[in-house]
Scaffold this active site. Structure first.
Site, PDB file in Angstrom:
ATOM      1  N   LYS A 113      37.200  20.671  18.674  1.00 42.22           N
ATOM      2  CA  LYS A 113      38.287  20.025  19.435  1.00 42.22           C
ATOM      3  C   LYS A 113      38.714  18.718  18.763  1.00 42.22           C
ATOM      4  O   LYS A 113      39.892  18.361  18.785  1.00 42.22           O
ATOM      5  CB  LYS A 113      37.852  19.746  20.877  1.00 42.22           C
ATOM      6  CG  LYS A 113      37.777  20.984  21.718  1.00 42.22           C
ATOM      7  CD  LYS A 113      39.152  21.464  22.140  1.00 42.22           C
ATOM      8  CE  LYS A 113      39.041  22.746  22.930  1.00 42.22           C
ATOM      9  NZ  LYS A 113      40.273  23.240  23.469  1.00 42.22           N
ATOM     10  N   LYS A 193      39.088  33.707  16.286  1.00 47.70           N
ATOM     11  CA  LYS A 193      38.906  34.120  17.684  1.00 47.70           C
ATOM     12  C   LYS A 193      40.268  34.255  18.356  1.00 47.70           C
ATOM     13  O   LYS A 193      41.127  33.400  18.177  1.00 47.70           O
ATOM     14  CB  LYS A 193      38.083  33.033  18.398  1.00 47.70           C
ATOM     15  CG  LYS A 193      37.711  33.359  19.813  1.00 47.70           C
ATOM     16  CD  LYS A 193      36.930  32.226  20.457  1.00 47.70           C
ATOM     17  CE  LYS A 193      37.865  31.208  21.088  1.00 47.70           C
ATOM     18  NZ  LYS A 193      37.179  30.188  21.884  1.00 47.70           N
ATOM     19  N   LYS A 196      44.965  31.635  22.994  1.00 45.43           N
ATOM     20  CA  LYS A 196      46.351  31.256  23.242  1.00 45.43           C
ATOM     21  C   LYS A 196      46.782  30.174  22.263  1.00 45.43           C
ATOM     22  O   LYS A 196      47.857  30.225  21.685  1.00 45.43           O
ATOM     23  CB  LYS A 196      46.449  30.738  24.670  1.00 45.43           C
ATOM     24  CG  LYS A 196      47.837  30.437  25.117  1.00 45.43           C
ATOM     25  CD  LYS A 196      47.874  30.314  26.616  1.00 45.43           C
ATOM     26  CE  LYS A 196      47.552  31.608  27.302  1.00 45.43           C
ATOM     27  NZ  LYS A 196      48.682  32.448  27.588  1.00 45.43           N
TER      28      LYS A 196
HETATM   29  P1  AMP Z   1      38.933  30.386  28.152  1.00 44.17           P
HETATM   30  O1  AMP Z   1      40.264  31.024  28.323  1.00 44.17           O
HETATM   31  O2  AMP Z   1      38.703  29.827  26.784  1.00 44.17           O
HETATM   32  O3  AMP Z   1      38.610  29.422  29.249  1.00 44.17           O
HETATM   33  O4  AMP Z   1      37.858  31.568  28.250  1.00 44.17           O
HETATM   34  C1  AMP Z   1      37.555  32.287  29.418  1.00 44.17           C
HETATM   35  C2  AMP Z   1      36.456  33.297  29.114  1.00 44.17           C
HETATM   36  O5  AMP Z   1      36.907  34.249  28.127  1.00 44.17           O
HETATM   37  C3  AMP Z   1      35.196  32.657  28.504  1.00 44.17           C
HETATM   38  O6  AMP Z   1      34.061  33.324  29.034  1.00 44.17           O
HETATM   39  C4  AMP Z   1      35.325  32.909  27.041  1.00 44.17           C
HETATM   40  O7  AMP Z   1      34.082  32.965  26.368  1.00 44.17           O
HETATM   41  C5  AMP Z   1      36.027  34.264  27.013  1.00 44.17           C
HETATM   42  N1  AMP Z   1      36.827  34.421  25.788  1.00 44.17           N
HETATM   43  C6  AMP Z   1      37.903  33.668  25.435  1.00 44.17           C
HETATM   44  N2  AMP Z   1      38.410  34.072  24.252  1.00 44.17           N
HETATM   45  C7  AMP Z   1      37.623  35.115  23.840  1.00 44.17           C
HETATM   46  C8  AMP Z   1      37.631  35.972  22.696  1.00 44.17           C
HETATM   47  N3  AMP Z   1      38.550  35.854  21.734  1.00 44.17           N
HETATM   48  N4  AMP Z   1      36.680  36.927  22.607  1.00 44.17           N
HETATM   49  C9  AMP Z   1      35.738  37.057  23.581  1.00 44.17           C
HETATM   50  N5  AMP Z   1      35.687  36.292  24.691  1.00 44.17           N
HETATM   51  C10 AMP Z   1      36.614  35.333  24.830  1.00 44.17           C
END
Ligand code: AMP
Ligand code: TRP
Length: 325
Positions: A113, A193, A196
């Protein structure tokens, strides 16, 4: 009799993508019957990377719509917004007093970050994992379904819980992460990864046409430059994504790709087809739910009320154990 309590959260950055879905949300749905589940739109966490909050309420709405559309059932689980239960802010302050700064500066997501938003390295960003630990232990959750990127945060949560327990007496369980079969979904750029922020994502709520357009931009096997050259499915992210949604197609595709009988454009169209077919019922349900925005507000208000009962109880215990009362 349920097996125990689950807590998980996601930042309300807008609509959920298939990385969220495959990496975490599928488990959220699957575990609803076995566990006592609490799922949270972590709006305070979102503020660590957001100064313009004009979209925040809309983002919460969009994210929760996705959650309901994939099958989270407010009769089976608690769905709420983090800031609606302010006890988490108090616990965050208290846990901040027992968390060495050195632990936080080591966290890989913090270092990332700092690179991503050098103009906004705020105090809350360093404390991100303390707030996440507060979320989890406030509800005494034992299982936390997340994607692989969250494992360092879970490790830190356990360390904080352990430290609290050794200083003030046994209070919190040490939670374990629960991963899906696809804990790290790579984005359409084929290398990082899916997220968004990176713009390499496919949102669940896209229309079938938008899905096709987005997938057209995907990177495939980097070693295959011409249609006439044989490809390497094992090195192709489009191939991998296809397997996540429909493994019955991949055997045939791999064979044709290796013999140069199918090109990358055709393969991408096939991926779009497979994804559109898998997401069709979810998208239909989403459209139905979107017609009644009041419903989501009701679900979240009810969720916060139920979550707060648990949070209040834990905080009485925390204050007592810390000799604050
Ligand atoms: P976030 O949108 O970053 O708050 O993520 C919400 C959930 O989705 C968390 O448990 C993340 O670990 C999972 N997550 C987000 N991006 C990925 C990805 N590219 N692959 C697998 N899990 C993801
Ligand atoms: N850090 C998580 C993410 O970015 C979101 C989150 C906040 C979370 N609090 C949590 C996940 C508690 C699981 C449990 O995805």
């Amino acid at each position: 009799m349920k097996k125990g309590r689950i807590f998980s959260g996601a930042r309300p950055t807008g609509r959920q993508h298939i990385g969220n879905y495959l990496g975490a949300l599928q488990n959220w749905v699957r575990l609803q019957d076995e566990y006592d589940c609490i799922y949270c739109a972590v709006d305070i966490h979102a503020l660590t990377s957001m100064t313009d909050t004009s979209q925040l309420q809309g983002n919460i709405q969009e994210m929760v719509l996705d959650w309901l559309a994939i099958g989270l059932d407010p009769k089976k689980c608690i769905l709420f917004v983090q800031s609606h239960v302010p006890e988490v802010a108090e616990l965050n302050t208290l846990l901040g007093m027992i968390t060495p700064l050195s632990w936080l500066l080591r966290v890989p997501t913090f270092k990332e970050k700092v690179k991503l938003q050098p103009e906004n390295v705020n105090y809350g960003l360093v404390g991100y994992p303390v707030l996440m630990a507060s979320d989890i232990v406030l509800y005494k959750a034992t299982v936390v379904p997340v994607g692989e990127d969250q494992l360092p945060h879970l490790e830190l949560t356990r360390e904080i819980a352990r430290r609290f327990n050794s200083l003030f007496g046994d209070t919190f369980p040490e939670p374990q992460a629960k991963l899906t079969r696809y804990p790290l979904v790579i984005g359409l750029d084929g290398k990082s990864k899916m997220s968004k922020q990176a713009g390499n994502d496919i949102e669940i709520a896209l229309s079938p046409e938008e899905t096709i357009e987005k997938i057209k931009t995907a990177y495939t096997d980097p070693a295959r430059r011409y249609r006439s050259e044989p490809g390497h499915p094992d090195k192709c992210n489009v191939y991998k994504l296809m397997g996540y949604f429909d493994s019955t197609k991949t055997g045939d595709v791999a064979e044709k790709c290796r013999k140069a009988e199918i090109g990358c454009v055709e393969c991408k169209m096939l991926l779009a087809e497979v994804i559109n077919a898998a997401l069709k019922p979810i998208r239909e349900k989403r459209a139905e739910l979107a017609a009644d925005p009041k419903y989501i507000a009701e679900v979240l208000a009810d969720g916060a009320e139920r979550a707060r009962v648990i949070a209040r109880e834990t905080m009485v215990e925390v204050r007592k154990n810390m000799r604050l009362i």
